[in-house]
Scaffold this active site. Structure first.
Site, PDB file in Angstrom:
ATOM      1  N   HIS A  56     -51.799   4.011 -12.589  1.00 16.74           N
ATOM      2  CA  HIS A  56     -51.333   5.401 -12.699  1.00 16.74           C
ATOM      3  C   HIS A  56     -51.317   6.066 -11.328  1.00 16.74           C
ATOM      4  O   HIS A  56     -51.795   5.497 -10.355  1.00 16.74           O
ATOM      5  CB  HIS A  56     -52.143   6.194 -13.724  1.00 16.74           C
ATOM      6  CG  HIS A  56     -53.579   6.455 -13.338  1.00 16.74           C
ATOM      7  ND1 HIS A  56     -54.509   5.443 -13.196  1.00 16.74           N
ATOM      8  CD2 HIS A  56     -54.242   7.608 -13.078  1.00 16.74           C
ATOM      9  CE1 HIS A  56     -55.673   5.977 -12.863  1.00 16.74           C
ATOM     10  NE2 HIS A  56     -55.544   7.282 -12.773  1.00 16.74           N
ATOM     11  N   HIS A  58     -52.692   8.729  -9.798  1.00 19.14           N
ATOM     12  CA  HIS A  58     -53.720   9.530  -9.110  1.00 19.14           C
ATOM     13  C   HIS A  58     -54.059   8.962  -7.727  1.00 19.14           C
ATOM     14  O   HIS A  58     -54.092   7.750  -7.526  1.00 19.14           O
ATOM     15  CB  HIS A  58     -54.987   9.622  -9.969  1.00 19.14           C
ATOM     16  CG  HIS A  58     -54.834  10.563 -11.121  1.00 19.14           C
ATOM     17  ND1 HIS A  58     -55.622  10.511 -12.247  1.00 19.14           N
ATOM     18  CD2 HIS A  58     -53.956  11.587 -11.314  1.00 19.14           C
ATOM     19  CE1 HIS A  58     -55.242  11.464 -13.082  1.00 19.14           C
ATOM     20  NE2 HIS A  58     -54.236  12.130 -12.548  1.00 19.14           N
ATOM     21  N   ASP A  60     -56.740   8.628  -6.076  1.00 19.48           N
ATOM     22  CA  ASP A  60     -57.867   7.705  -5.917  1.00 19.48           C
ATOM     23  C   ASP A  60     -57.552   6.308  -6.486  1.00 19.48           C
ATOM     24  O   ASP A  60     -58.423   5.453  -6.554  1.00 19.48           O
ATOM     25  CB  ASP A  60     -59.155   8.286  -6.526  1.00 19.48           C
ATOM     26  CG  ASP A  60     -59.074   8.514  -8.014  1.00 19.48           C
ATOM     27  OD1 ASP A  60     -57.959   8.703  -8.543  1.00 19.48           O
ATOM     28  OD2 ASP A  60     -60.131   8.508  -8.674  1.00 19.48           O
ATOM     29  N   HIS A  61     -56.304   6.095  -6.877  1.00 21.58           N
ATOM     30  CA  HIS A  61     -55.835   4.754  -7.278  1.00 21.58           C
ATOM     31  C   HIS A  61     -54.664   4.277  -6.421  1.00 21.58           C
ATOM     32  O   HIS A  61     -54.267   3.120  -6.520  1.00 21.58           O
ATOM     33  CB  HIS A  61     -55.431   4.754  -8.760  1.00 21.58           C
ATOM     34  CG  HIS A  61     -56.609   4.953  -9.665  1.00 21.58           C
ATOM     35  ND1 HIS A  61     -57.149   3.942 -10.428  1.00 21.58           N
ATOM     36  CD2 HIS A  61     -57.386   6.046  -9.883  1.00 21.58           C
ATOM     37  CE1 HIS A  61     -58.204   4.401 -11.088  1.00 21.58           C
ATOM     38  NE2 HIS A  61     -58.364   5.677 -10.776  1.00 21.58           N
ATOM     39  N   HIS A 114     -54.570  10.056 -20.175  1.00 18.10           N
ATOM     40  CA  HIS A 114     -55.152  10.477 -18.883  1.00 18.10           C
ATOM     41  C   HIS A 114     -54.017  10.981 -17.987  1.00 18.10           C
ATOM     42  O   HIS A 114     -54.074  12.081 -17.453  1.00 18.10           O
ATOM     43  CB  HIS A 114     -55.879   9.292 -18.269  1.00 18.10           C
ATOM     44  CG  HIS A 114     -56.477   9.554 -16.928  1.00 18.10           C
ATOM     45  ND1 HIS A 114     -57.551  10.395 -16.742  1.00 18.10           N
ATOM     46  CD2 HIS A 114     -56.145   9.087 -15.696  1.00 18.10           C
ATOM     47  CE1 HIS A 114     -57.842  10.425 -15.447  1.00 18.10           C
ATOM     48  NE2 HIS A 114     -57.018   9.642 -14.793  1.00 18.10           N
ATOM     49  N   ASP A 133     -57.904   4.243 -15.708  1.00 19.99           N
ATOM     50  CA  ASP A 133     -58.729   5.372 -16.134  1.00 19.99           C
ATOM     51  C   ASP A 133     -58.518   5.717 -17.613  1.00 19.99           C
ATOM     52  O   ASP A 133     -58.740   6.853 -18.023  1.00 19.99           O
ATOM     53  CB  ASP A 133     -58.437   6.611 -15.277  1.00 19.99           C
ATOM     54  CG  ASP A 133     -59.037   6.498 -13.879  1.00 19.99           C
ATOM     55  OD1 ASP A 133     -59.738   5.508 -13.597  1.00 19.99           O
ATOM     56  OD2 ASP A 133     -58.806   7.421 -13.077  1.00 19.99           O
ATOM     57  N   HIS A 171     -63.666   3.107 -12.695  1.00 21.47           N
ATOM     58  CA  HIS A 171     -64.810   3.839 -12.136  1.00 21.47           C
ATOM     59  C   HIS A 171     -66.144   3.320 -12.656  1.00 21.47           C
ATOM     60  O   HIS A 171     -66.235   2.825 -13.775  1.00 21.47           O
ATOM     61  CB  HIS A 171     -64.718   5.333 -12.501  1.00 21.47           C
ATOM     62  CG  HIS A 171     -63.607   6.053 -11.815  1.00 21.47           C
ATOM     63  ND1 HIS A 171     -63.733   6.604 -10.557  1.00 21.47           N
ATOM     64  CD2 HIS A 171     -62.338   6.294 -12.208  1.00 21.47           C
ATOM     65  CE1 HIS A 171     -62.584   7.170 -10.207  1.00 21.47           C
ATOM     66  NE2 HIS A 171     -61.713   6.995 -11.197  1.00 21.47           N
TER      67      HIS A 171
HETATM   68 ZN   LIG Z   1     -57.015   8.897 -12.787  1.00 21.35          ZN
END
Ligand SMILES: [Zn+2]
Length: 255
Positions: A56, A58, A60-61, A114, A133, A171
């Site tokens: 996805h 985001h 942080d990915h 998400h 996530d 995570h």
């Molecule tokens: Zn995420």
């Protein structure tokens, strides 16, 4: 030859994972939170990066994609529904598509909630699923772009994978997730056993994943929203599962 994996921690609590096909030498990074820890893991394993499989959009990915693409000229595979928000995409994929990493073969499962375009990658012959996530050990992602009904439907798709499927999530939230889960199912003996196991792993500096979907089904309240005993615990007997899921998620947001 069976797939090999290498787990790495990145940013504060993000997991990265490398998926390696020993036959062809191909190696995929599942998401790319940041480049440096992935480059270090490639040096440790002596693997060559050929692909990045994105779950996805985001940051942080995806924060490491541009630098890794520049250095390794790897292929970037991303969900069609949010490819516009992801850098350097070469190939977009949808529900049911097949993604090859060398000789390894993965299926794309759309798991919106998400984010609206979130996908998981299921390598069924190798009994591995990379769920980003959507699902965490004893938890699930926040419902940011979708609805609770959508997220519940996505989690049920992952719950339907074979029990011996190993789940890699985005995570390390397991200990906090267990503290919350105990408030929903204080008498669940499997959850109590998992709490003891996770305390030991964390004390030893070990990751708490991967976990099997079979074990998660016995202890993760977000996969158990349609069980009568859980509804009873929440004094929501007879309510639809999606509504119970939404209530568990709402309580977790405030926990
Ligand atoms: Zn995420």
């Amino acid at each position: 030859m069976p797939a090999e994996t290498h787990l790495l921690l990145s940013l504060k609590d993000n997991y990265g994972v490398l998926l390696h096909d020993p036959e062809s030498g191909a190696t995929a990074s599942i998401d790319a939170p940041e480049a440096a820890p992935i480059e270090a893991a490639l040096r440790t394993t002596d693997w060559r990066l050929t692909d990045i499989l994105v779950t996805h959009h985001h940051a942080d990915h995806t924060g490491g994609i541009a630098a890794l693409k520049e250095k390794y000229k790897c292929r970037v595979v991303a969900p069609a529904k949010e490819a516009a928000k992801i850098p350097a995409v070469d190939q977009t994929v949808r529900e049911g598509d097949t993604v090859k990493v060398g000789k390894l073969s993965g299926n794309v499962i759309e798991t919106p909630g998400h984010t609206l375009g979130h996908i998981a990658y299921w390598f069924h012959a190798d009994k591995l699923a990379f769920v980003g996530d959507t699902l965490f050990s004893i938890g699930c992602g926040r419902v940011i772009e979708g609805t609770p009904e959508m997220m519940w439907a996505s989690l049920k798709k992952l719950r339907d994978l074979p029990n011996d499927t190993e789940i890699y999530c985005g995570h390390e939230y397991t200990a906090a997730n267990i503290r919350f889960a105990r408030t929903i199912e204080p008498d669940n003996p499997v959850l109590a056993a998992r709490e003891a196991q996770v305390s030991r792993l964390i004390a030893e500096g070990e990751p708490t994943i991967p976990v099997t979907i079979g074990d998660e089904k016995l202890a993760n309240p977000f996969l158990r929203a349609d069980l009568p005993e859980l509804a009873g615990n929440m004094t929501m007997d007879g309510e639809p599962a999606a509504k119970i899921f939404a209530e568990i998620r709402a309580r977790k947001n405030k926990f």
